[in-house]
Design an enzyme around this catalytic site. Sequence first.
Site, PDB file in Angstrom:
ATOM      1  N   ASP A 116       0.949  -1.282   0.031  1.00  0.00           N
ATOM      2  CA  ASP A 116       0.106  -0.074  -0.143  1.00  0.00           C
ATOM      3  C   ASP A 116       0.873   1.228   0.210  1.00  0.00           C
ATOM      4  OD1 ASP A 116      -2.559  -0.949  -0.226  1.00  0.00           O
ATOM      5  OD2 ASP A 116      -2.460  -1.731   1.849  1.00  0.00           O
ATOM      6  N   ASP A 177      -6.981  -4.223  -4.747  1.00  0.00           N
ATOM      7  CA  ASP A 177      -6.447  -2.902  -4.212  1.00  0.00           C
ATOM      8  C   ASP A 177      -5.142  -2.418  -4.871  1.00  0.00           C
ATOM      9  OD1 ASP A 177      -7.991  -4.600  -2.264  1.00  0.00           O
ATOM     10  OD2 ASP A 177      -7.861  -3.045  -0.876  1.00  0.00           O
ATOM     11  N   GLY A 235      -8.673 -18.086  -6.057  1.00  0.00           N
ATOM     12  CA  GLY A 235      -9.203 -16.697  -5.684  1.00  0.00           C
ATOM     13  C   GLY A 235      -9.857 -16.984  -4.249  1.00  0.00           C
ATOM     14  N   THR A 237     -11.566 -14.233  -0.773  1.00  0.00           N
ATOM     15  CA  THR A 237     -11.920 -13.033  -0.266  1.00  0.00           C
ATOM     16  C   THR A 237     -11.118 -12.783   0.838  1.00  0.00           C
ATOM     17  OG1 THR A 237     -13.664 -11.192   0.049  1.00  0.00           O
ATOM     18  CG2 THR A 237     -14.100 -13.616   1.099  1.00  0.00           C
ATOM     19  N   ARG A 249     -16.316  -2.876  -2.655  1.00  0.00           N
ATOM     20  CA  ARG A 249     -15.054  -1.805  -2.608  1.00  0.00           C
ATOM     21  C   ARG A 249     -13.978  -2.628  -3.593  1.00  0.00           C
ATOM     22  NH1 ARG A 249     -13.814  -1.143   2.546  1.00  0.00           N
ATOM     23  NH2 ARG A 249     -11.495  -1.506   2.583  1.00  0.00           N
ATOM     24  N   TRP A 253     -12.426  -0.757  -6.766  1.00  0.00           N
ATOM     25  CA  TRP A 253     -10.951  -0.679  -6.984  1.00  0.00           C
ATOM     26  C   TRP A 253     -10.527  -0.864  -8.510  1.00  0.00           C
ATOM     27  CZ3 TRP A 253      -9.248   2.588  -3.642  1.00  0.00           C
ATOM     28  CH2 TRP A 253      -9.467   2.309  -2.448  1.00  0.00           C
TER      29      TRP A 253
END
Length: 399
Positions: A116, A177, A235, A237, A249, A253
């Site tokens: 981030d 993100d 994949g 979450t 969200r 993104w």
Amino acid sequence: MTMSLSASLREPLRRADEILARPRPDKARLEAILAAVLARIDASLDLFTDAFPKPSSEGGVYAPMDNTEWTNGFWTGMLWLAFEASGEARYRRAAERQVESFRDRIEREVNVDHHDLGFLYSLSCVSAWKLTGNESGREAALAAARRLMTRYLPAAGIIQAWGDLSDPEQAGRMIIDCNLNLPLLYWASEETGDPSFREAAHTHIEAAARHIVRPDASTFHTFYMDPKSGAPLRGSTHQGFSDDSCWARGQAWGISGFPLVHRYKADPDLIALAARLASYFLNRLPDDLVCCWDLIFTDAPHERDSSAAAIAACGLLELARALPLTDPDRETYEAAALAMVETLGDHYLLPLGKPGTGVLAHGVYHMPNRVGVDEACIWGDYFFLEALVRLTRVWEPYW
């Protein structure tokens, strides 16, 4: 980039006529909403000059914290947006104080072992360099980009999101993100002439397009790659309802991140993909166009996420900018963004209150952990202001 799914698989927009028929807010209305946001920044400016808001509020009020979270750049980004929108020097002074905090943070390596760094340094320090020629900001952002490159896994072609690179529980994990963290690498490549930053960003966005986006244009929040062989694994979450649902969200993104990367990687497939994500998103919204926290839910009693709506509004505006004028959904995407912004301004603004009071009510930080549920979220506040600046000014992204 060659994608396995063509743009022809974009879902038809089910409510295009309704969205296009909505009255659109005029410039005066948007300016009034923007002024209301600036008033809320002013109320908290003294509190958040040498401190930062926590990621989400409690009872609508952010507590102050040191520069240690992944979210701290959003407040500094709001200060730079406020400076651009108003020309008022007080916002610049506060932002420049915080730039020094970000330089200190990267130099002392305070909680920087994650992906981030783009959220942190694009909005605080790249913006400072672009707007004012702040050399300290430039050096801090370049240091952050170099740090981000240490998380690049060449075999998998991705930037690992979280965790020690040797931790088998986190190894090879990318999350959607990260689309918004890649512009820091593209900027660093342009500033330094070093192509390695750009090449890492290229391979990551291509991996995200191939593996995070599902065939129906919904998205996984997170996807695992084998860090040694580069093989795709699975994949899942982290903050959504389930591994098979679509965290709102995260979808936002994607809507925002693929077009932002397109500014640096002029690949029409990125825009075609973002349009598919946008249509999927718009087809699963409540009547007021403010999404529930996961797109598996489409109405009350499930909590809305105003922060995801604000991100999506910015993404739709970025997407509309990049789409050909002849695209059949371009006008609808832009109209939907306007409607979201107006709804957020009319029905989701927190009352002007004591220092620390947030901007947007009814956000969701982490529903599975019940953190920041039905609260203000600092990224939602940032993207709401970014959308307003996009709609009222000629503006170039900090991303």
